[in-house]
Write an enzyme that holds these catalytic residues in place. Structure first.
Site, short mmCIF file in Angstrom:
data_model
loop_
_atom_site.label_atom_id
_atom_site.label_comp_id
_atom_site.label_asym_id
_atom_site.label_seq_id
_atom_site.Cartn_x
_atom_site.Cartn_y
_atom_site.Cartn_z
CE LYS A 102 43.29 24.70 -23.07
NZ LYS A 102 43.18 26.34 -22.84
CD GLN A 122 41.69 27.60 -26.53
OE1 GLN A 122 42.64 26.71 -25.90
NE2 GLN A 122 40.80 28.12 -25.57
CG ASP A 124 37.05 21.69 -21.44
OD1 ASP A 124 37.49 21.33 -20.03
OD2 ASP A 124 37.06 22.50 -22.29
#
Length: 291
Positions: A53, A97, A120
């Protein structure tokens, strides 16, 4: 007719180019898009995903703030780091994450992220908007599946889609998107660890999406001829002392039944990274424009 491989890189390159151009425009306007990331795990695969990322952000001109806390971090410290990034005026987007520590849920994390930075879709407000059909952000992996299917002209309109896996990050939001008129217009079945006779469900599908993290759970005997298979997972394991990456689908047997299938690696993964970049840039554009 040979099975079509749904390769992610051509799709990802188009999305990266778009993110790069929009980032350059923001920089010309005096705003540097910035992503804050948090990893609270010692899992090597999660660490590698985080590295990818950051590399992807660097490639298109997005700056990053990297926080790696380890699996022994206290809940309080994890929450403090997330909250700091959320309130930092120099940070446009926050990404945490998975996997998270066992006692921490995505809701625990999401409720501490400014919804305008929650790229997200962990915040309950953003989840509600997603379910309601007016998302602030579409989660990166969910958007990647949509982009990949669209790029290869795979329509889910009126089709039977079976999703294997009900995680908050992928399975549940993907099911909601594919159900919606503005999403996929599909008839969706979500399978999970309590599903009885998984094979009976997957054999009914026009499209099978796997996102459960179980290596080679689905094989060709569980599929009907002409199915489209999208394998989201990248499971790392050792075989004869060698590390390899495999999906939730036994690729060799599944491709014999499929008209189209994603390889692992090289399918959904590159597109997921690229869609995350797009979400970060979108958050920065909205902040720059005062939205």
């Amino acid at each position: 007719m040979p099975t079509k491989r749904l390769l992610g890189e051509p799709v990802a390159e188009r999305l990266r180019t778009n993110a790069r151009d929009r980032t350059a425009d923001l920089r010309e306007r005096g705003h540097v898009p910035t992503l804050g990331t948090v990893l609270a795990s010692d899992d090597r695969a999660a660490g590698r995903f985080m590295d990818l990322k950051h590399d992807a952000c660097d490639d298109v001109g997005i700056e990053t703030r990297d926080h790696r806390l380890g699996s022994d971090v206290s809940d309080e410290e994890l929450f403090r780091v997330v909250e700091r990034l959320s309130t930092d005026p120099t940070v446009d987007a926050v990404f945490v994450q998975t996997p998270l520590p066992p006692e921490v849920s995505t809701l625990d994390i999401g409720s501490r992220i400014d919804p305008r930075k929650d790229v997200d879709c962990f915040h309950p407000e953003n989840r509600g908007l997603l379910v309601g059909g007016d998302p602030r952000f579409v989660p990166a992996t969910v958007a990647a599946v949509e982009e990949l299917l669209a790029a290869y002209d795979v329509s889910t309109d009126g089709r039977d889609v079976v999703i294997v896996g009900r995680s908050d990050a992928i399975g549940v939001p993907l099911a909601n998107r594919l159900l919606q008129k503005s999403g996929g217009n599909a008839t969706v079945t979500v399978c999970h660890s309590h599903t009885r006779d998984l094979a009976a469900k997957t054999r009914t599908a026009d499209v099978v999406v796997t996102a459960c993290g179980v290596p080679e759970l689905v094989d060709g005997s569980m599929l009907s001829p002409g199915v489209v298979v999208v394998d989201v997972s990248a499971n790392r394991r050792r075989v004869d002392g060698e590390r390899e990456v495999v999906g939730d689908v036994d690729y060799e047997s599944a491709k014999e039944k499929s008209r189209a299938i994603t390889p692992v690696p090289g399918g959904v993964g590159p597109v997921t990274l690229a869609t995350l970049l797009g979400n970060v840039v979108l958050a920065a554009e909205r902040r720059t424009d005062g939205e």
